[in-house]
Design a protein around this motif. Structure first.
Motif, PDB file in Angstrom:
ATOM      1  N   GLU A   1     -21.863  16.919   6.791  1.00 39.70           N
ATOM      2  CA  GLU A   1     -22.850  17.001   7.872  1.00 39.70           C
ATOM      3  C   GLU A   1     -22.192  16.502   9.171  1.00 39.70           C
ATOM      4  OE1 GLU A   1     -26.518  17.794   7.421  1.00 39.70           O
ATOM      5  OE2 GLU A   1     -25.304  18.778   5.893  1.00 39.70           O
ATOM      6  N   SER A   2     -22.796  16.838  10.342  1.00 40.63           N
ATOM      7  CA  SER A   2     -22.198  16.349  11.590  1.00 40.63           C
ATOM      8  C   SER A   2     -22.242  14.814  11.597  1.00 40.63           C
ATOM      9  CB  SER A   2     -22.927  16.922  12.803  1.00 40.63           C
ATOM     10  OG  SER A   2     -24.263  16.569  12.740  1.00 40.63           O
ATOM     11  N   GLU A   3     -21.207  14.227  12.167  1.00 40.41           N
ATOM     12  CA  GLU A   3     -20.993  12.776  12.196  1.00 40.41           C
ATOM     13  C   GLU A   3     -20.746  12.172  10.812  1.00 40.41           C
ATOM     14  OE1 GLU A   3     -23.086  10.374  15.105  1.00 40.41           O
ATOM     15  OE2 GLU A   3     -24.065  12.170  15.836  1.00 40.41           O
ATOM     16  N   GLY A   4     -20.544  13.030   9.819  1.00 40.75           N
ATOM     17  CA  GLY A   4     -20.190  12.529   8.489  1.00 40.75           C
ATOM     18  C   GLY A   4     -18.775  11.959   8.495  1.00 40.75           C
ATOM     19  N   GLN A   5     -18.437  11.266   7.412  1.00 40.74           N
ATOM     20  CA  GLN A   5     -17.123  10.610   7.378  1.00 40.74           C
ATOM     21  C   GLN A   5     -16.380  10.863   6.081  1.00 40.74           C
ATOM     22  OE1 GLN A   5     -16.172   6.678   8.685  1.00 40.74           O
ATOM     23  NE2 GLN A   5     -18.237   6.356   9.481  1.00 40.74           N
ATOM     24  N   ILE A   6     -15.050  10.923   6.201  1.00 41.70           N
ATOM     25  CA  ILE A   6     -14.172  10.889   5.034  1.00 41.70           C
ATOM     26  C   ILE A   6     -13.643   9.460   4.984  1.00 41.70           C
ATOM     27  CG2 ILE A   6     -12.003  11.732   4.050  1.00 41.70           C
ATOM     28  CD1 ILE A   6     -12.408  14.293   5.801  1.00 41.70           C
ATOM     29  N   ILE A   7     -13.779   8.812   3.837  1.00 46.95           N
ATOM     30  CA  ILE A   7     -13.270   7.438   3.717  1.00 46.95           C
ATOM     31  C   ILE A   7     -12.437   7.353   2.436  1.00 46.95           C
ATOM     32  CG2 ILE A   7     -13.867   4.995   3.888  1.00 46.95           C
ATOM     33  CD1 ILE A   7     -16.806   5.978   4.464  1.00 46.95           C
ATOM     34  N   PHE A   8     -11.152   7.117   2.619  1.00 46.47           N
ATOM     35  CA  PHE A   8     -10.227   7.066   1.485  1.00 46.47           C
ATOM     36  C   PHE A   8      -9.515   5.722   1.444  1.00 46.47           C
ATOM     37  CE2 PHE A   8      -9.080  11.920   1.536  1.00 46.47           C
ATOM     38  CZ  PHE A   8     -10.319  12.214   0.999  1.00 46.47           C
ATOM     39  N   ILE A   9      -9.131   5.328   0.244  1.00 48.67           N
ATOM     40  CA  ILE A   9      -8.127   4.276   0.095  1.00 48.67           C
ATOM     41  C   ILE A   9      -7.003   4.891  -0.722  1.00 48.67           C
ATOM     42  CG2 ILE A   9      -7.568   2.102  -1.079  1.00 48.67           C
ATOM     43  CD1 ILE A   9     -10.280   1.048  -0.156  1.00 48.67           C
ATOM     44  N   ASP A  10      -5.781   4.721  -0.258  1.00 51.07           N
ATOM     45  CA  ASP A  10      -4.651   5.258  -1.006  1.00 51.07           C
ATOM     46  C   ASP A  10      -3.357   4.613  -0.522  1.00 51.07           C
ATOM     47  OD1 ASP A  10      -3.436   6.781  -2.932  1.00 51.07           O
ATOM     48  OD2 ASP A  10      -3.732   8.710  -1.934  1.00 51.07           O
ATOM     49  N   THR A  11      -2.344   4.721  -1.371  1.00 53.33           N
ATOM     50  CA  THR A  11      -1.010   4.300  -0.940  1.00 53.33           C
ATOM     51  C   THR A  11      -0.519   5.286   0.100  1.00 53.33           C
ATOM     52  OG1 THR A  11      -0.402   3.239  -3.025  1.00 53.33           O
ATOM     53  CG2 THR A  11       1.404   4.161  -1.732  1.00 53.33           C
ATOM     54  N   LEU A  12       0.060   4.760   1.169  1.00 54.72           N
ATOM     55  CA  LEU A  12       0.751   5.654   2.110  1.00 54.72           C
ATOM     56  C   LEU A  12       1.931   4.923   2.723  1.00 54.72           C
ATOM     57  CD1 LEU A  12      -0.047   5.015   5.329  1.00 54.72           C
ATOM     58  CD2 LEU A  12      -2.144   6.112   4.673  1.00 54.72           C
ATOM     59  N   PHE A  13       2.818   5.688   3.346  1.00 51.73           N
ATOM     60  CA  PHE A  13       4.014   5.119   3.952  1.00 51.73           C
ATOM     61  C   PHE A  13       3.889   5.162   5.478  1.00 51.73           C
ATOM     62  CE2 PHE A  13       5.705   7.395   0.076  1.00 51.73           C
ATOM     63  CZ  PHE A  13       5.844   6.253  -0.695  1.00 51.73           C
ATOM     64  N   LYS A  14       4.360   4.084   6.130  1.00 52.19           N
ATOM     65  CA  LYS A  14       4.332   4.094   7.606  1.00 52.19           C
ATOM     66  C   LYS A  14       5.291   5.173   8.111  1.00 52.19           C
ATOM     67  CE  LYS A  14       3.655  -0.831   7.951  1.00 52.19           C
ATOM     68  NZ  LYS A  14       4.310  -2.094   8.216  1.00 52.19           N
ATOM     69  N   ASP A  15       6.443   5.295   7.456  1.00 52.65           N
ATOM     70  CA  ASP A  15       7.445   6.309   7.819  1.00 52.65           C
ATOM     71  C   ASP A  15       8.471   6.361   6.686  1.00 52.65           C
ATOM     72  OD1 ASP A  15       9.004   4.022   8.125  1.00 52.65           O
ATOM     73  OD2 ASP A  15       8.681   3.969  10.291  1.00 52.65           O
ATOM     74  N   GLU A  16       9.532   7.139   6.875  1.00 60.91           N
ATOM     75  CA  GLU A  16      10.528   7.318   5.819  1.00 60.91           C
ATOM     76  C   GLU A  16      11.243   5.994   5.489  1.00 60.91           C
ATOM     77  OE1 GLU A  16      10.848   9.948   3.930  1.00 60.91           O
ATOM     78  OE2 GLU A  16      12.536   9.065   2.821  1.00 60.91           O
ATOM     79  N   ALA A  17      11.526   5.199   6.536  1.00 62.06           N
ATOM     80  CA  ALA A  17      12.231   3.929   6.297  1.00 62.06           C
ATOM     81  C   ALA A  17      11.363   3.002   5.440  1.00 62.06           C
ATOM     82  CB  ALA A  17      12.551   3.267   7.636  1.00 62.06           C
ATOM     83  N   HIS A  18      10.069   3.012   5.708  1.00 56.50           N
ATOM     84  CA  HIS A  18       9.130   2.192   4.939  1.00 56.50           C
ATOM     85  C   HIS A  18       9.091   2.664   3.476  1.00 56.50           C
ATOM     86  CE1 HIS A  18       4.723   1.042   4.043  1.00 56.50           C
ATOM     87  NE2 HIS A  18       5.446  -0.057   3.944  1.00 56.50           N
ATOM     88  N   LYS A  19       9.088   3.976   3.282  1.00 62.03           N
ATOM     89  CA  LYS A  19       9.092   4.535   1.918  1.00 62.03           C
ATOM     90  C   LYS A  19      10.342   4.058   1.164  1.00 62.03           C
ATOM     91  CE  LYS A  19       9.328   8.914  -0.613  1.00 62.03           C
ATOM     92  NZ  LYS A  19       9.078  10.337  -0.613  1.00 62.03           N
ATOM     93  N   GLN A  20      11.491   4.195   1.813  1.00 63.14           N
ATOM     94  CA  GLN A  20      12.750   3.821   1.141  1.00 63.14           C
ATOM     95  C   GLN A  20      12.775   2.318   0.850  1.00 63.14           C
ATOM     96  OE1 GLN A  20      14.515   6.036  -0.245  1.00 63.14           O
ATOM     97  NE2 GLN A  20      13.449   7.701   0.806  1.00 63.14           N
ATOM     98  N   ALA A  21      12.216   1.511   1.772  1.00 62.68           N
ATOM     99  CA  ALA A  21      12.197   0.053   1.560  1.00 62.68           C
ATOM    100  C   ALA A  21      11.318  -0.297   0.350  1.00 62.68           C
ATOM    101  CB  ALA A  21      11.690  -0.642   2.813  1.00 62.68           C
ATOM    102  N   LEU A  22      10.165   0.390   0.216  1.00 65.52           N
ATOM    103  CA  LEU A  22       9.263   0.113  -0.915  1.00 65.52           C
ATOM    104  C   LEU A  22       9.915   0.535  -2.237  1.00 65.52           C
ATOM    105  CD1 LEU A  22       5.702   1.102   0.429  1.00 65.52           C
ATOM    106  CD2 LEU A  22       6.608  -1.190   0.093  1.00 65.52           C
ATOM    107  N   ILE A  23      10.611   1.666  -2.217  1.00 68.62           N
ATOM    108  CA  ILE A  23      11.287   2.132  -3.438  1.00 68.62           C
ATOM    109  C   ILE A  23      12.375   1.128  -3.846  1.00 68.62           C
ATOM    110  CG2 ILE A  23      12.785   3.949  -4.408  1.00 68.62           C
ATOM    111  CD1 ILE A  23      11.207   5.952  -2.606  1.00 68.62           C
ATOM    112  N   LYS A  24      13.141   0.682  -2.880  1.00 74.47           N
ATOM    113  CA  LYS A  24      14.230  -0.279  -3.134  1.00 74.47           C
ATOM    114  C   LYS A  24      13.660  -1.578  -3.707  1.00 74.47           C
ATOM    115  CE  LYS A  24      18.569  -0.776  -0.742  1.00 74.47           C
ATOM    116  NZ  LYS A  24      19.164  -0.755   0.570  1.00 74.47           N
ATOM    117  N   ASP A  25      12.577  -2.029  -3.101  1.00 74.69           N
ATOM    118  CA  ASP A  25      11.889  -3.252  -3.540  1.00 74.69           C
ATOM    119  C   ASP A  25      11.447  -3.145  -4.990  1.00 74.69           C
ATOM    120  OD1 ASP A  25      11.630  -5.114  -1.509  1.00 74.69           O
ATOM    121  OD2 ASP A  25       9.446  -5.186  -1.817  1.00 74.69           O
ATOM    122  N   ALA A  26      10.845  -1.986  -5.319  1.00 77.02           N
ATOM    123  CA  ALA A  26      10.354  -1.760  -6.692  1.00 77.02           C
ATOM    124  C   ALA A  26      11.538  -1.761  -7.658  1.00 77.02           C
ATOM    125  CB  ALA A  26       9.588  -0.439  -6.759  1.00 77.02           C
ATOM    126  N   GLU A  27      12.620  -1.122  -7.266  1.00 81.74           N
ATOM    127  CA  GLU A  27      13.803  -1.071  -8.145  1.00 81.74           C
ATOM    128  C   GLU A  27      14.370  -2.477  -8.358  1.00 81.74           C
ATOM    129  OE1 GLU A  27      15.369   3.462  -7.113  1.00 81.74           O
ATOM    130  OE2 GLU A  27      16.194   1.746  -6.032  1.00 81.74           O
TER     131      GLU A  27
END
Ligand SMILES: C[S@@+](CC[C@H](N)C(=O)[O-])C[C@H]1O[C@@H](n2cnc3c(N)ncnc32)[C@H](O)[C@@H]1O
Length: 213
Positions: A136-162
């Motif tokens: 409907e008009s003025e309706g909203q999508i509201i999500f919670i999910d993992t996301l990356f700030k950018d590619e460097a952030h993605k690689q840092a999280l992967i490295k951290d997990a490893e």
């Protein structure tokens, strides 16, 4: 389309609630503050709500307790079975972000937690277009999910997990379709939504996209 992970979720369903309560060390940080995050999302939603990827109905139950009408969409039959047991008050349907029953209920909020990353970039764009039609008009999508700030952030999280020996998590971060902040911002803005992001823990973000009048 977009449901390649369903077998995995059928197998995971019976132990899923254990994982989100922090009992799996690999995913402890991903689900840090899980109940509070879902409570916040539930509180922001306006009824009637359509929820995608309901899993074991943890978010669904919170919205039902707030007397909201919830239509749940979930592709895994095992997840749906548990969701129906835990939350018989919600209407649950087989479907996914792109294919779902077309009901007449006017939808004020489209919500989802920890599921939108199952879609590729082009599927996310298609889903957002469909949400726009549905809301409907003025309706909203509201999500919670993992996301990356950018590619460097993605690689840092992967490295951290490893480094922590969390190799399944590292593989997930590499192989699933977690979005990048700017990419998601563009997808929602291009569809005319006003979007904002708030980081909730090391991995999870709250995404709020408001449709115009
Ligand atoms: C990590 S679980 C999240 C469950 C629940 N929303 C929560 O917060 O605990 C992801 C859920 O998304 C579902 N899923 C997988 N692919 C999907 C798709 N393409 N569309 C909608 N849901 C999907 C899975 O079956 C699973 O129940």
């Amino acid at each position: 389309m977009g449901v390649e992970f369903v077998d995995l979720f059928n197998q995971w369903a019976s132990s899923y609630d254990d994982t989100v309560s922090g009992n799996d060390p690999e995913y402890k940080e991903v689900f840090e503050g899980y109940e509070d995050m879902l409570e916040l999302l539930a509180g922001l939603s306006i009824s009637p709500v359509m929820e995608f990827g309901v899993g074991t109905a943890n978010l669904t139950r919170k919205m039902i307790r707030q007397n909201k009408v919830v239509i749940g969409i979930e592709p895994s039959s095992e997840m749906r079975r548990i969701a129906n047991l835990k939350c018989p008050e919600a209407a649950m349907y087989d479907g996914d972000f792109l294919n779902y029953p077309q009901l007449m209920t006017p939808i004020q909020s489209i919500v989802s937690s920890f599921a939108f990353h199952h879609l590729t970039t082009s599927e996310k764009i298609e889903a957002i277009q469909k949400f726009d039609d549905k809301l409907e008009s003025e309706g909203q999508i509201i999500f919670i999910d993992t996301l990356f700030k950018d590619e460097a952030h993605k690689q840092a999280l992967i490295k951290d997990a490893e480094k922590s020996g969390h190799l399944n998590l590292a593989q997930d971060l590499q192989e699933e379709y977690y979005g990048y902040l700017d990419e998601l911002k563009e997808m929602f803005s291009n569809q005319g939504f006003e979007v904002s992001f708030k980081q909730m823990n090391k991995y999870a973000w709250l995404i709020q996209a408001k449709k115009g009048e």
